[in-house]
Design an enzyme around this catalytic site. Structure first.
Site, PDB file in Angstrom:
ATOM      1  N   HIS A 191      11.065  28.911  65.304  1.00  0.00           N
ATOM      2  CA  HIS A 191      11.606  28.203  64.148  1.00  0.00           C
ATOM      3  C   HIS A 191      10.547  27.853  63.112  1.00  0.00           C
ATOM      4  O   HIS A 191      10.891  27.637  61.946  1.00  0.00           O
ATOM      5  CB  HIS A 191      12.314  26.923  64.596  1.00  0.00           C
ATOM      6  CG  HIS A 191      13.671  27.165  65.166  1.00  0.00           C
ATOM      7  ND1 HIS A 191      13.869  27.522  66.491  1.00  0.00           N
ATOM      8  CD2 HIS A 191      14.902  27.120  64.608  1.00  0.00           C
ATOM      9  CE1 HIS A 191      15.164  27.673  66.712  1.00  0.00           C
ATOM     10  NE2 HIS A 191      15.815  27.441  65.593  1.00  0.00           N
ATOM     11  N   GLY A 192       9.298  27.784  63.496  1.00  0.00           N
ATOM     12  CA  GLY A 192       8.296  27.463  62.492  1.00  0.00           C
ATOM     13  C   GLY A 192       6.934  27.208  63.076  1.00  0.00           C
ATOM     14  O   GLY A 192       6.782  26.917  64.273  1.00  0.00           O
TER      15      GLY A 192
END
Length: 483
Positions: A326-327
């Site tokens: 996700h990041g």
């Protein structure tokens, strides 16, 4: 190009008309039109990054063809690793380069050494995490001989770049989506109407619920020191609804748009906030990503086979990798680890598949036990979302710490909000009712009102449209564009 933009409102009807009225008699022309439209759709954001999609497409197309011809196992493995290295190499550079450099500097600084390596001002290409996983699943399935590679480059390129789900999913498997490009497609009025209904509901979730929740969530998270504990809880709740309505809203629009063109995409969300435990939540949240990690990482690692150590190891790997996907931030890793902690007791006690059916199936209200289970699962999810939303670990921990003071029992304050923003409370209630009564459907508003009198049914649709127009004054990007 954003789904909630004027550009897309013009783009979609033009492509639809060309698709069904100009190229409908020729399947190859339809596929070529979809390819051109998809590249235009993506290039509208930044045409320079089209080269990344094209390069990834060419690599995986030729590797797929080569895997079919090659019989030597070592050479087939080498071809597979070329695909994995190229795709993950691009993803790693654009998404994680500065993260690793910054943490490398921090590690040396901790031990008293100071280094000054160069960081880069890297722009993350929209959707790279999604189409990278989509092309990877193709080459892996071809390598495993679960799928025959296509020899039609236009079809494969259209599969990789299919514009409804290009930038934020669902992450389609080639075995499901690719064959649909070979089938002669005929316009289905009922399917198109259902698609329009799903687009409408997706726009409502994004523009009306998510974007309005964002007004509160952003203000409260950015200024958490100034708010009471009760207000901070509401901030976490607003973000909880924001991220669900933002992302599932995108998926609804993508799936509905695909149906307008005769395609079926996989269901990506299945009312996850009505889950009775975390295992059920992860069967219902971002289904295309969860099943991707299950099939291509969790099961190859051994899955839930073996002893307690292997089950624990694999559970933490799958959730932490999912968080990191996700990041490039430690907050996402903690979010993943926290969900692993939630999930592990269910797995170790063989209770992770207890709730496979729809909650309160055939009933209006859930039982007391189901209500308790749903509220507990929802509360744990809200806590985890605080880490997901926070700027860093310190921000998350300070936010949680500030919740636990005496002001937790005070009246929440919204002094900085405009009166129109406060309409979000009854609108969330309306959204909740639609989702609850539509929880055994593909999307919330699929069958709601179909048996009603036409006047009442169209009043519902008109009310949703009016809400969308009232709150559509400013285009806001979808949260998952940053992933």
């Amino acid at each position: 190009m954003l789904f909630n933009s004027i550009d897309f409102a013009i783009f979609l009807p033009i492509v639809f008309i060309l698709y069904w009225f100009v190229t409908s008699n020729n399947l190859k022309f339809q596929n070529l039109l979809l390819l051109v439209a998809s590249y235009l759709f993506y290039g509208w954001w930044d045409w320079k990054f089209l080269s990344l999609i094209l390069f990834s497409t060419i690599i995986d197309y030729y590797i797929g063809c080569s895997l079919q011809k090659e019989v030597n196992n070592s050479k087939r493995k080498m071809l597979l690793w070329v695909s994995i290295s190229v795709n993950l190499g691009f993803l790693g550079f654009f998404k994680y380069y500065n993260f690793f450099v910054d943490n490398f500097i921090a590690a040396f600084s901790f031990f008293g050494s100071e280094i000054k390596p160069n960081t880069l001002n890297i722009i993350l290409p929209v959707g790279i995490s999604f189409y990278t996983f989509q092309t990877l699943s193709y080459t892996i399935d071809v390598y495993r001989e679960k799928l025959k590679p296509t020899d039609d480059f236009i079809v494969f390129a259209a599969f990789v770049s299919f514009f409804p789900q290009l930038v934020a999913g669902p992450i389609e498997r080639a075995a499901h989506l690719l064959p649909q490009f070979y089938i002669k497609r005929k316009f289905d009025y009922s399917k198109a109407i259902d698609g329009m209904r799903q687009i409408l509901w997706g726009l409502f979730k994004k523009i009306v619920i998510a974007d309005n929740c964002a007004v509160f969530a952003n203000d409260i998270f950015n200024n958490y020191q100034d708010y009471s504990g009760s207000t901070l809880i509401l901030g976490a709740l607003f973000f909880t609804f924001q991220i669900y309505c933002d992302f599932s809203g995108y998926s609804d629009i993508a799936i509905g748009t695909s149906r307008l063109f005769g395609f079926d995409l996989m269901k990506n969300f299945s009312f996850p906030y009505f889950s009775r435990d975390i295992a059920e939540f992860w069967r219902r949240w971002h289904i295309s990503l969860s099943t991707w990690f299950r099939d291509y990482l969790y099961i190859p690692l051994g899955g839930s086979r073996g002893g307690i150590w292997m089950k624990t190891r694999n559970t933490f790997i799958i959730f932490i990798v999912s968080g990191f996907w996700h990041g490039a931030n430690w907050t996402f890793i903690v979010w993943g680890a926290l969900n692993a902690i939630y999930f592990l007791p269910l797995l170790l006690t063989n209770n992770n598949r207890n709730n496979l059916d729809v909650i309160a199936k055939g009933k209006i209200f859930p039982s007391f036990r189901e209500t308790y289970q749903m509220l507990l699962t929802f509360s744990l999810t809200v806590l985890a979302w605080i880490f997901f939303r926070a700027e860093n670990i310190h921000h998350a921990l300070s936010y949680i710490a500030n919740i636990g003071n005496r002001s937790l029992f005070s009246v929440p304050s919204f002094d900085t909000m405009k009166p129109i923003n406060l309409l979000i409370v009854p609108l969330i209630f309306f959204f909740f009712l639609i989702e609850w009564f539509g929880r055994d459907s593909e999307f919330g508003m699929q069958f709601i009102g179909l048996k009603w009198n036409r006047v009442f049914r169209w009043s519902l649709y008109l009310g949703v449209v009016i809400c969308i127009f009232i709150f559509s004054s400013q285009e806001q990007a979808f949260i998952y564009f940053q992933f």
